[in-house]
Design an enzyme around this catalytic site. Structure first.
Site, PDB file in Angstrom:
ATOM      1  N   ARG A 120       0.768  -1.140  -0.104  1.00  0.00           N
ATOM      2  CA  ARG A 120      -0.012  -0.175  -0.080  1.00  0.00           C
ATOM      3  C   ARG A 120       1.053   1.378   0.109  1.00  0.00           C
ATOM      4  NH1 ARG A 120      -4.544  -0.634   1.431  1.00  0.00           N
ATOM      5  NH2 ARG A 120      -4.520  -1.439   3.877  1.00  0.00           N
ATOM      6  N   ARG A 124       7.232   0.201   1.741  1.00  0.00           N
ATOM      7  CA  ARG A 124       6.983  -0.896   2.647  1.00  0.00           C
ATOM      8  C   ARG A 124       5.897  -1.913   2.285  1.00  0.00           C
ATOM      9  NH1 ARG A 124       5.464   3.936   4.458  1.00  0.00           N
ATOM     10  NH2 ARG A 124       3.853   4.048   6.039  1.00  0.00           N
ATOM     11  N   CYS A 133      -3.546 -17.888  14.924  1.00  0.00           N
ATOM     12  CA  CYS A 133      -3.367 -17.147  16.089  1.00  0.00           C
ATOM     13  C   CYS A 133      -3.338 -18.231  17.173  1.00  0.00           C
ATOM     14  CB  CYS A 133      -4.010 -15.670  16.236  1.00  0.00           C
ATOM     15  SG  CYS A 133      -3.910 -14.725  14.799  1.00  0.00           S
ATOM     16  N   CYS A 137      -8.965 -12.773  18.495  1.00  0.00           N
ATOM     17  CA  CYS A 137      -9.734 -11.509  19.021  1.00  0.00           C
ATOM     18  C   CYS A 137     -10.968 -11.100  18.330  1.00  0.00           C
ATOM     19  CB  CYS A 137      -8.540 -10.054  18.962  1.00  0.00           C
ATOM     20  SG  CYS A 137      -6.873 -10.636  19.424  1.00  0.00           S
ATOM     21  N   CYS A 140     -11.031  -8.616  15.545  1.00  0.00           N
ATOM     22  CA  CYS A 140      -9.904  -8.700  14.378  1.00  0.00           C
ATOM     23  C   CYS A 140     -10.117  -8.379  13.099  1.00  0.00           C
ATOM     24  CB  CYS A 140      -9.545 -10.281  14.287  1.00  0.00           C
ATOM     25  SG  CYS A 140      -8.045 -10.419  12.886  1.00  0.00           S
ATOM     26  N   ASP A 301     -11.423  -0.782  12.822  1.00  0.00           N
ATOM     27  CA  ASP A 301     -11.808  -0.826  11.463  1.00  0.00           C
ATOM     28  C   ASP A 301     -13.208  -1.241  11.395  1.00  0.00           C
ATOM     29  OD1 ASP A 301      -9.165  -0.120  10.666  1.00  0.00           O
ATOM     30  OD2 ASP A 301      -8.255  -2.170  10.946  1.00  0.00           O
ATOM     31  N   ASP A 338      -7.169   3.713  10.305  1.00  0.00           N
ATOM     32  CA  ASP A 338      -6.794   3.359   8.885  1.00  0.00           C
ATOM     33  C   ASP A 338      -8.008   3.745   7.997  1.00  0.00           C
ATOM     34  OD1 ASP A 338      -4.767   1.979   7.241  1.00  0.00           O
ATOM     35  OD2 ASP A 338      -4.649   0.332   8.951  1.00  0.00           O
ATOM     36  N   LYS A 345      -2.753   4.557   7.110  1.00  0.00           N
ATOM     37  CA  LYS A 345      -3.195   4.961   8.458  1.00  0.00           C
ATOM     38  C   LYS A 345      -3.105   6.737   8.590  1.00  0.00           C
ATOM     39  CE  LYS A 345      -1.143   0.934  10.387  1.00  0.00           C
ATOM     40  NZ  LYS A 345      -0.617   0.571   9.015  1.00  0.00           N
TER      41      LYS A 345
HETATM   42  C1  LIG Z   1       0.110  -0.641   8.976  1.00  0.00           C
HETATM   43  C2  LIG Z   1       0.721  -0.972   7.626  1.00  0.00           C
HETATM   44  C3  LIG Z   1       1.855  -0.906   7.466  1.00  0.00           C
HETATM   45  C4  LIG Z   1       2.902  -0.243   8.446  1.00  0.00           C
HETATM   46  O1  LIG Z   1       2.701   0.916   8.677  1.00  0.00           O
HETATM   47  P1  LIG Z   1       3.384   1.852   9.656  1.00  0.00           P
HETATM   48  O2  LIG Z   1       2.796   3.245   9.817  1.00  0.00           O
HETATM   49  O3  LIG Z   1       4.757   2.124   9.047  1.00  0.00           O
HETATM   50  O4  LIG Z   1       3.526   1.300  10.942  1.00  0.00           O
HETATM   51  C5  LIG Z   1       2.392  -1.207   6.068  1.00  0.00           C
HETATM   52  N1  LIG Z   1       1.512  -1.718   5.251  1.00  0.00           N
HETATM   53  C6  LIG Z   1       0.455  -1.792   5.552  1.00  0.00           C
HETATM   54  C7  LIG Z   1      -0.596  -2.413   4.589  1.00  0.00           C
HETATM   55  C8  LIG Z   1      -0.253  -1.409   6.635  1.00  0.00           C
HETATM   56  O5  LIG Z   1      -1.347  -1.692   7.040  1.00  0.00           O
HETATM   57  S1  SF4 Z   2      -5.878  -9.242  16.016  1.00  0.00           S
HETATM   58 FE1  SF4 Z   2      -6.323 -10.840  14.574  1.00  0.00          FE
HETATM   59  S2  SF4 Z   2      -4.532 -11.252  13.821  1.00  0.00           S
HETATM   60 FE2  SF4 Z   2      -3.970 -10.213  15.554  1.00  0.00          FE
HETATM   61  S3  SF4 Z   2      -3.945 -11.859  17.162  1.00  0.00           S
HETATM   62 FE3  SF4 Z   2      -6.008 -10.886  17.249  1.00  0.00          FE
HETATM   63  S4  SF4 Z   2      -7.110 -12.346  16.012  1.00  0.00           S
HETATM   64 FE4  SF4 Z   2      -4.880 -12.718  15.388  1.00  0.00          FE
END
Ligand SMILES: *Cc1c(COP(=O)(O)O)cnc(C)c1O
Ligand code: SF4
Length: 394
Positions: A120, A124, A133, A137, A140, A301, A338, A345
């Site tokens: 995205r 990175r 997991c 959660c 999630c 989210d 997000d 974010k």
């Molecule tokens: C959260 C996220 C990251 C990392 O974001 P940082 O702000 O650098 O911690 C990278 N790629 C995706 C798709 C994400 O959702």
């Molecule tokens: S938030 Fe989702 S991916 Fe993260 S530990 Fe909980 S269940 Fe697993």
């Protein structure tokens, strides 16, 4: 009533499993084998509310139910509003769909050049390495795929993903997530981290994991050796409430830190769990004491069936305002949303700046008092007693 806790102690012990040999209790595979995964198993130890019972049945189609014995001990079994209980025991509220909710609210699948890889941001990638997991959660973000209760059939393509990263020199940061990457074997993690480390343009490797919180026994000396070998590997853990900050978690964080793993924390703002300034303050203080720097507080989210956890963003902003200036700067995380649809974010921190003109910035401090910072520098008239350059014959 303000939240209070005994700051001098850390929860410890085997609780309901005091009869189990310590060697079993401290063995992460024992914890995984003995997870509580059905309403019947939970009811051996506690009384479920009708809403929870219904939620447990529905979980089979939404997101599996699983709780490690270690984490189950942290639940207040007498209190249906227990903040730990709400995070892991399903409720019938999960069946309620609300407007705006989506299966893939962050548009991750659209931004996936390879299954399991989300690209995205320009520099990175998010590398989803498993859909499992240690515990699940209820809020999630990736419940569409995590635990496979919705038959998503997630199959990460490690080789394809690695080749994509190798072929894209702009990728300098790789975030391993899932699911929980620390459920992979030491051998697999060693291999994956080694492959990533061998890519010259990958400068920054990090792991997002809730295993230290659900299953601190997994942080073995052997695993720590893997991180030491391929370090620096950074890690974001996921603690939402000060009750989760136990002796076992503190010790696991210490093992990670001593293996050279810098630690951050990501919390999700959850109604009835941590949507309270005193709870959040107690949490961030415990985090610092465990060598963990609070990194993000996430607005929830828009996942399907998540509305009962949603907190008003204005309340979130007030919680961060109650931290900034009132406690150690290191303890204050960034509050982010997000962006739905995949915008990334975005910080939604409290606003301190009231006005910026060509002449000055007007802002409030943490106590709400107004201050001004001048931007224009005008030469001052000569002051008596100050030697001028002319007088010095310069
Ligand atoms: C959260 C996220 C990251 C990392 O974001 P940082 O702000 O650098 O911690 C990278 N790629 C995706 C798709 C994400 O959702
Ligand atoms: S938030 Fe989702 S991916 Fe993260 S530990 Fe909980 S269940 Fe697993």
């Amino acid at each position: 009533m303000p939240y209070t806790e005994d700051r001098s102690s850390w929860y410890e012990g085997q609780g309901l499993w005091a009869h189990v040999p310590e060697s079993d209790w401290n063995d992460w595979t024992w914890q995984l084998k003995n997870r509580l995964t059905t309403a019947e198993q939970l009811e051996r130890y506690m009384t479920l509310t009708p809403e929870e019972k219904a939620g447990c049945l529905f979980a089979n189609q939404k997101l599996a139910l699983a709780i490690t014995p270690y984490f189950f001990n942290l639940i207040d079994r007498e209190n249906p509003d227990c903040p730990i209980r709400k995070q892991v025991i399903p409720r019938s509220d999960e069946e309620v769909l609300s407007s705006g909710e989506m299966l893939d609210s962050l548009g991750e699948d659209e931004h996936s050049p390879v299954p399991g890889l989300v690209h995205r941001y320009p520099d990175r990638v998010l590398f989803l390495v498993t859909d499992r997991c240690a515990a699940y959660c209820r809020y999630c973000t990736r419940s569409r795929l995590v635990s496979n209760a919705q038959d998503y059939n997630f199959h990460p393509e490690y080789e394809q993903a690695l080749r994509y990263i190798e072929a894209h020199p702009e990728i300098r940061d790789v975030l391993l997530s899932g699911g929980d990457p620390l459920l992979l074997s030491d051998k697999k993690l060693d291999h994956l981290l080694g492959r990533l480390r061998a890519i010259p343009h990958v400068e920054f490797i990090r792991i997002g994991s809730r295993i230290p919180v659900f299953l601190p026994q997994r942080i073995t000396p052997e695993l720590c050796d893997v991180f030491r070998k391929h370090g620096p590997v950074w890690m974001s853990i996921h603690v939402n409430h000060p009750k989760e900050a136990t002796r076992a978690l503190k010790d696991a964080c210490e093992r990670l830190a001593f293996a050279g793993v810098p630690l951050g924390n990501q919390s999700v703002l959850l109604k009835g769990v941590n949507d309270d300034a005193d709870v959040m303050k107690a949490l961030v203080h415990r985090l610092l004491r465990m060598r963990v720097r609070p990194y993000y507080i996430y607005q929830m989210d828009l996942i399907t069936g998540g509305a009962h956890f949603k907190v008003d963003v204005r309340r979130g902003i007030e919680i961060v305002r109650a931290l900034r200036g009132h406690t150690t700067g290191y303890a204050v995380p960034q509050y982010v949303i997000d962006a739905p649809g995949g915008g990334g974010k975005v910080p939604v921190n409290p606003d301190y700046v009231q006005e910026i003109t060509d002449d000055e910035v007007v802002f409030r401090n943490f106590e709400g008092k107004v201050y001004r910072y001048p931007l224009k520098a005008a030469p001052l008239p000569e002051r008596p007693g100050v030697v001028t350059p002319a007088e010095l014959h310069l």
